[in-house]
Write a protein that holds these residues in place. Structure first.
Motif, short mmCIF file in Angstrom:
data_model
loop_
_atom_site.label_atom_id
_atom_site.label_comp_id
_atom_site.label_asym_id
_atom_site.label_seq_id
_atom_site.Cartn_x
_atom_site.Cartn_y
_atom_site.Cartn_z
N LEU A 44 -18.79 44.70 -71.33
CA LEU A 44 -17.60 43.97 -70.94
C LEU A 44 -16.39 44.89 -70.79
CD1 LEU A 44 -19.37 41.54 -71.80
CD2 LEU A 44 -17.27 40.47 -72.63
N PHE A 45 -15.62 44.64 -69.76
CA PHE A 45 -14.37 45.38 -69.57
C PHE A 45 -13.23 44.38 -69.52
CE2 PHE A 45 -17.69 47.90 -67.53
CZ PHE A 45 -17.49 49.14 -68.10
N LEU A 46 -12.33 44.49 -70.48
CA LEU A 46 -11.18 43.60 -70.49
C LEU A 46 -9.98 44.35 -69.91
CD1 LEU A 46 -9.71 40.99 -71.35
CD2 LEU A 46 -9.39 42.02 -73.59
N PHE A 47 -9.55 43.93 -68.74
CA PHE A 47 -8.36 44.52 -68.13
C PHE A 47 -7.17 43.62 -68.39
CE2 PHE A 47 -11.75 46.56 -65.82
CZ PHE A 47 -11.28 47.85 -65.67
N ASP A 48 -5.98 44.08 -68.03
CA ASP A 48 -4.79 43.29 -68.33
C ASP A 48 -4.73 41.98 -67.54
OD1 ASP A 48 -4.54 44.80 -66.09
OD2 ASP A 48 -2.56 45.59 -66.54
N GLU A 49 -5.53 41.85 -66.48
CA GLU A 49 -5.47 40.61 -65.72
C GLU A 49 -6.78 39.83 -65.68
OE1 GLU A 49 -3.91 40.29 -61.57
OE2 GLU A 49 -2.30 41.51 -62.43
N PHE A 50 -7.87 40.53 -65.91
CA PHE A 50 -9.16 39.83 -65.85
C PHE A 50 -10.21 40.50 -66.71
CE2 PHE A 50 -8.72 42.64 -62.19
CZ PHE A 50 -9.78 43.50 -62.40
N LEU A 51 -11.30 39.77 -66.83
CA LEU A 51 -12.42 40.27 -67.62
C LEU A 51 -13.62 40.47 -66.70
CD1 LEU A 51 -13.70 40.56 -70.61
CD2 LEU A 51 -14.52 38.26 -70.20
N LEU A 52 -14.30 41.58 -66.87
CA LEU A 52 -15.52 41.82 -66.10
C LEU A 52 -16.71 41.82 -67.04
CD1 LEU A 52 -14.60 44.84 -63.76
CD2 LEU A 52 -14.55 42.41 -63.21
N ILE A 53 -17.71 41.06 -66.68
CA ILE A 53 -18.97 41.11 -67.43
C ILE A 53 -19.96 41.85 -66.55
CG2 ILE A 53 -20.78 39.75 -68.53
CD1 ILE A 53 -18.74 37.52 -68.89
#
Lengths: 199, 417
Positions: free
Chosen positions: B289-298
């Motif tokens: 998982l990558f949590l960015f300041d605007e969205f999350l990527l799985i």
């Protein structure tokens, strides 16, 4: 003298004034200085030197750097074993070790196989005690590392500290040797230990 | 240089001749600034310069290691040496005046410190520090080379290194920078004249501010490099591969292609990342998982041909091994994300320890995706939930203050980004 890259490196962390250098000095030279204590110190001392193996102690003063985690992450020293020193007379000095522990964890991935000692120094100054022994023990348990209270001044537990640290290394070797896999580094550490036990 | 040594030997005996103890403490503190700078200059900077940098230059004159870029490794080391040397000289003169060894009309201690820190030291160290992580990466990539390896080993064997390795020396300027405020405050603390003490505090504060600024830049650079690396490793499947029902005839695919926005992540900050286990039907699959300041990527990790033996590799290593990350489903915008904790009771009845649910809503508040994610431990789960909640709250707060500026969050010029 073997190549530097083969040295077994022990890194000593702690805020200013907790007695990192005093511990190392006491261990290496058996002396204690009571005069001017420098604000900052990051000396590098060669501790154990035998025909093939050298164990070096690197002292890193963490004072002030806790406000700058990104910089701290860059400047953290690499080591095979770590001694985290706080002073029992300062709660803050224990607090300052927390980010350091996190950094070691982040760099090493897991701390289970790495010898780490949490050390509460200045155990002789009982009147000024701010950190109870139990607090140190609890912290060590949650960090899965060993714990000891020492006094560089009265030479209490200093030798034991370093012996214990090397004993922790031994545990790792034993658990590894069951697998039948041994890297060069561990063999070196073994050799080193053989020599160190004389001390 | 010889001069310093003589002076050090001379003075170490005499320093502190002042009888009044407070004045002596002040002298000792100034003396520490001087001696520690000597150690920094002689044992660290000059060793880097005279042993490592000079040897490299020498080798290059003899047509060896021609492709190694000295600046990438040592940055503005020469400048650091010059500045430290001139600072030492001036400080020595001030100390001599203070001890009345010489009668000079040079600057006072305050004048010197304020000038030197403001004009050269901080600025010059900043330049060095900003190059440092790139220098480490450069070094790391060069080390496996036999010729470079023997060059480094040869240098490290020099007695002047005192068993320190190149890396230990390269880091010295960073460590020195964070020490300055401590040394300056220590002098301030021991000053009897209130005015002087206050002035010294001001200088120390300025150095702090400059480190603070640098901290922000280092963080920014760190994130920038990470995200840049990541961008190349992320795989965005076209819609017809993600969803079996979305059948598009080959001849019409060109109509859709341009829409794929695969540089979505440049200029974003990565807040948290890590491996979790996703429960899918009856299968458990490893996801990253990558949590960015605007969205999350799985994403699903796709390993390169080399078999990874380690299961818990850090992102850096995964990237280094050439792993790619295929984005599952679609990016989950944080204002469309809802988090559900699976408490102890539910966890044990469903056999899903350390788990939580992420729900993806569309703009009509309908749930269009649900992911049950399992962490390795309760603390890892809690960390993920806190980070997610924090990121959502921060984004909502930002949205309420001002509408989002297209897709790029604008980077400020530092001071703690």
């Amino acid at each position: 003298m073997p190549e530097q890259s083969n040295d077994y490196r022990v890194v000593v962390f702690g805020a200013g004034g907790v007695g990192k250098s005093s511990l190392v000095l006491r261990f290496v030279k058996g002396t204690f200085r009571d005069t001017y204590i420098p604000t900052v110190e990051d000396t590098y001392r060669q501790v154990i030197s035998c025909d093939k193996s050298v164990c070096t102690l690197q002292i890193t003063d963490t004072t002030g750097s806790h406000q700058f985690p990104a910089m701290q992450r860059l400047s953290i020293s690499k080591g095979h074993a770590f001694i985290l020193v706080y002073s029992i007379t300062s709660r803050q000095s224990l607090e300052e070790l927390k980010p350091i522990y996190q950094q070691i964890l982040a760099i090493k991935g897991s701390v289970e196989s790495i010898p780490i000692m949490l050390v509460g120094n200045k155990s002789d100054e009982t009147a000024q005690r701010e950190v109870e022994t139990k607090v140190g023990e609890t912290q060590a348990t949650s960090w899965k590392c060993a714990f000891m209270e020492t006094s560089a001044k009265t030479n209490s537990n200093v030798k034991e500290l370093f012996q214990e640290l090397l004993a922790l290394e031994k545990k790792r070797d034993m658990s590894l040797s069951i697998d039948g896999k041994r890297s060069g580094k561990q063999k070196r550490a073994d050799k080193l230990k053989g020599k160190c036990s004389v001390m | 240089m010889q001069l310093f040594f003589c002076f050090l030997q001379d003075q170490s005996l005499q320093v502190g001749v002042t009888s009044d103890p407070q004045g002596r403490k002040r002298q000792e503190a100034i003396w520490e600034l001087f001696t520690s700078e000597c150690v920094y200059f002689l044992d660290q900077l000059m060793v880097l310069k005279e042993v490592f940098s000079a040897t490299l230059m020498n080798l290059q004159q003899n047509n060896c290691l021609m492709d190694v870029d000295s600046w990438s490794l040592f940055a503005n080391l020469n400048e650091l040496c010059l500045i430290s040397f001139s600072f030492l000289n001036k400080l020595l003169r001030v100390i001599k005046n203070l001890l009345s060894i010489t009668q000079g009309d040079g600057p006072t201690l305050l004048e010197l410190l304020s000038k030197v820190f403001e004009e050269s030291i901080c600025h010059c160290l900043e330049k060095y520090c900003l190059n440092y992580s790139a220098a480490l990466l450069y070094l790391h990539n060069l080390m496996p080379r036999e010729d470079f390896g023997s060059y480094v080993k040869w240098c490290e064997r020099s007695e002047q290194c005192r068993r320190l390795q190149l890396r230990d020396l390269l880091v010295a300027p960073l460590q020195r920078l964070t020490r300055y405020p401590l040394l300056l405050r220590n002098i301030a603390k021991r000053c009897q004249v209130l005015e002087e003490s206050r002035e010294l505090q001001v200088i120390a504060d300025k150095v702090d501010t400059s480190i603070c600024d640098l901290e922000g830049k280092v963080k920014w650079l760190d994130n920038y490099q990470k995200v840049k690396q990541l961008r190349d490793a992320l795989v965005w499947l076209p819609v017809w591969e993600r969803d079996k029902r979305a059948f598009i005839p080959e001849s019409l695919k060109h109509l859709l292609k341009a829409v794929t926005l695969d540089n979505l992540i440049s200029h974003r900050s990565l807040l948290h990342e890590g491996k979790l286990v996703l429960t899918e039907n009856t299968k458990l699959i490893d996801v990253y998982l990558f949590l960015f300041d605007e969205f999350l990527l799985i994403t699903k990790i796709k390993r390169s041909k080399k078999v990874c033996t380690h299961l818990n590799l850090e992102l850096d290593q995964l990237l280094k091994e050439g792993c790619t990350f295929t984005v599952l489903d679609q990016p989950i915008s944080l204002d469309r994300l809802q988090l559900r904790n699976i408490d102890q009771l539910n966890a044990s009845t469903s056999g899903l320890p350390h788990s939580f649910i992420i729900m993806h809503h569309n703009r009509y508040q309908q749930c269009i995706g649900a992911f049950i994610l399992q962490a390795a431990s309760e603390s890892a789960k809690r960390e993920w939930m806190t980070k997610l909640e924090g990121a959502v709250a921060a984004l909502l707060k930002l949205d309420s203050q001002q509408p989002r500026v297209k897709s790029s969050s604008l980077w400020l010029e530092s001071s703690q980004i």
